[in-house]
Scaffold this active site. Structure first.
Site, PDB file in Angstrom:
ATOM      1  N   ASP A  97       0.812  -1.212   0.000  1.00  0.00           N
ATOM      2  CA  ASP A  97       0.000   0.000   0.000  1.00  0.00           C
ATOM      3  C   ASP A  97       0.849   1.267   0.000  1.00  0.00           C
ATOM      4  O   ASP A  97       1.979   1.291   0.476  1.00  0.00           O
ATOM      5  CB  ASP A  97      -0.966   0.028   1.182  1.00  0.00           C
ATOM      6  N   GLU A 164      -0.372  -2.222   5.296  1.00  0.00           N
ATOM      7  CA  GLU A 164       0.617  -2.108   6.373  1.00  0.00           C
ATOM      8  C   GLU A 164       0.569  -0.726   6.995  1.00  0.00           C
ATOM      9  O   GLU A 164       0.760  -0.575   8.201  1.00  0.00           O
ATOM     10  CB  GLU A 164       2.027  -2.397   5.829  1.00  0.00           C
ATOM     11  N   GLU A 165       0.304   0.306   6.171  1.00  0.00           N
ATOM     12  CA  GLU A 165       0.302   1.667   6.696  1.00  0.00           C
ATOM     13  C   GLU A 165      -0.817   1.906   7.712  1.00  0.00           C
ATOM     14  O   GLU A 165      -0.724   2.813   8.523  1.00  0.00           O
ATOM     15  CB  GLU A 165       0.199   2.679   5.545  1.00  0.00           C
ATOM     16  N   HIS A 407       7.658   8.784   4.506  1.00  0.00           N
ATOM     17  CA  HIS A 407       6.382   9.475   4.635  1.00  0.00           C
ATOM     18  C   HIS A 407       6.471  10.945   4.243  1.00  0.00           C
ATOM     19  O   HIS A 407       5.488  11.673   4.340  1.00  0.00           O
ATOM     20  CB  HIS A 407       5.789   9.334   6.050  1.00  0.00           C
TER      21      HIS A 407
END
Length: 439
Positions: A97, A164-165, A407
């Site tokens: 993702d 996962e995020e 990020h």
């Protein structure tokens, strides 16, 4: 990494099976196939639990690599199985993702994608954490293992994991029968590309690799009023501001100084107009720890502090803040014996200089931890792969442009060495664990 001398000795004594003769094949595969795949993934990221296009490509590529493929596991998850006779079962996982971030990297293949997430909010999407490297390397590893079937015996379970995020994808796949519908692994492996580590380097701990992470939502109630008459209400913005400050006392005055802990308020939403005192404020908080005892202490203290601050401002018991944990993952702990073994195997394949001592440089987290929780009895090995050239790191340390963090909208890694080294290291690890009897 506690025993670097033993690692180097293990590398010197490692069997010829892990010899680096497959490295040219990995490079050729990157040039001929994986590079285009990586660029496509990077240009077309998808949000957590929405990775339908990515999952379809992963399923197609794993089938082409000879795997038996099952789609829609735990949502958009994909499971591919390579069977090659008797032997252990090794799980290799990659997360797929992206993040709701607008890319500003300046790369020629930068993402311009937008998507509506599971929360109903449309946002730009970017692979701002390197998951495009992970899934490309998973395909590369599958293709190498299929090519070298004479070198291993056993079963490889290849996982393309969603979300996962949001630290929800691993748990969703387990809840959907990952360890019951498919061969249960004897070992679970994964890696993460790191912008803080030099390309060509690999690093793994013999203990903790990643911190725990919990997303905490705090709803602070108030009594609405006119901004010119604050005495007639109870201002939730002021109360929430006091909570933000008071939360920091938990880390500085309640947690033992030698126990790492982080409480970060990442979002504060309240009000609609200059002169209106709202009746509600919302805080979004991330909480990190390196052990489960500290994790529990932080979560309990956050609720106590939030409600205590509201009480001091006269809020009634039925109007105290609501504190909810919406997402969470435990610490990611490498099995010490497995890490020592595979660090040696990777050093033998890539060269002793390629495996460097592990340093925990942040309190990042990983939901890979769910695959290796004690109740499953599956030892895990999670390693970092360098994604930034040494020249760029050296320039940053000398006062030049800083290396963008994960990020960040500026996040970028060097794809060729990242994908290639990730594939080589993972291939070497699987070959070591699935070495045929007598080899």
């Amino acid at each position: 990494m506690r025993l670097l001398p033993l690692l180097l000795a293990a590398a010197a004594a490692a069997p010829a099976l892990a010899a680096p003769d497959f490295r040219p094949a990995v490079k050729a595969d990157y040039d001929g196939h994986l590079e285009a795949l990586f660029i496509d993934f990077h240009r077309n990221p998808e949000l957590s639990f929405m990775e339908t296009r990515t999952a379809a490509i992963m399923a197609r590529e794993l089938r082409a690599a000879g795997a038996e493929v099952t789609e829609n596991v735990g949502g958009t998850g994909v499971v591919g199985i390579l069977r090659n006779g008797p032997g252990p079962v090794v799980l290799v996982r990659a997360d797929m993702d992206g993040l709701p971030v607008e890319e500003k990297s300046g790369l020629p293949y930068a993402s311009a994608a937008r998507q509506v997430g599971v929360d109903g909010v449309e946002s730009p999407v970017m692979h701002a954490c390197g998951h495009d490297v992970h899934i490309t390397s998973l395909i590369g590893t599958a293709r190498q293992l299929q090519r070298m079937r004479d070198r291993w015996s056993g079963t490889v379970v290849l996982i393309a994991q969603p979300a996962e995020e949001r630290v929800g994808g691993a748990a969703a796949m387990l809840a959907d029968g990952l360890y019951t519908r498919f061969p249960k692994p004897d070992y679970a492996l994964a890696f993460h590309v790191s912008s803080a580590l030099a390309t060509g380097q690999v690093s793994a701990s013999e203990g903790i690799q990643y911190s725990s992470a919990d997303s905490v939502d705090i709803t602070v109630h108030g009594v609405g009023a006119h901004g010119a008459a604050p005495h007639t209400g109870r201002d939730p913005v002021y109360i929430a501001s006091q909570i933000v400050v008071a939360l920091q006392s938990i880390v500085s005055r309640e947690v033992m100084p030698l126990s790492p802990a982080v409480i970060t308020v990442g979002a504060f939403h309240a009000g609609t107009k200059h002169n209106i005192i709202s009746d509600r404020a919302d805080l979004q908080v991330t909480v990190r720890a390196n052990d489960e005892q500290t994790r529990a202490q932080l979560l309990a203290a956050i609720e106590r502090v939030a409600k205590g601050v509201a009480r001091t401002h006269g809020m009634a018991e039925d109007r105290l803040p609501e504190v909810r944990v919406s997402e969470g993952t435990p610490t990611t702990i490498n099995d010490a014996a497995l890490a020592r073994r595979l660090n040696g195997a990777i050093a033998a394949a890539l060269g002793a200089d390629a495996v460097v001592p592990f340093q925990q440089l942040s309190m990042g987290a990983e939901d890979f931890a769910y695959f290796v929780q004690p109740e499953h009895g599956v030892p895990g090995y999670y390693f970092a792969v360098g994604g930034t050239s040494q020249a760029v790191l050296d320039a940053a340390r000398a006062g030049g442009p800083p290396v963008p963090s994960h990020h960040s909208p500026l996040f970028r890694i060097e794809p060729e060495p990242s994908v290639r080294i990730g594939t080589e290291a993972m291939t070497a690890a699987v070959l070591d664990l699935l070495r045929p009897a007598g080899r």
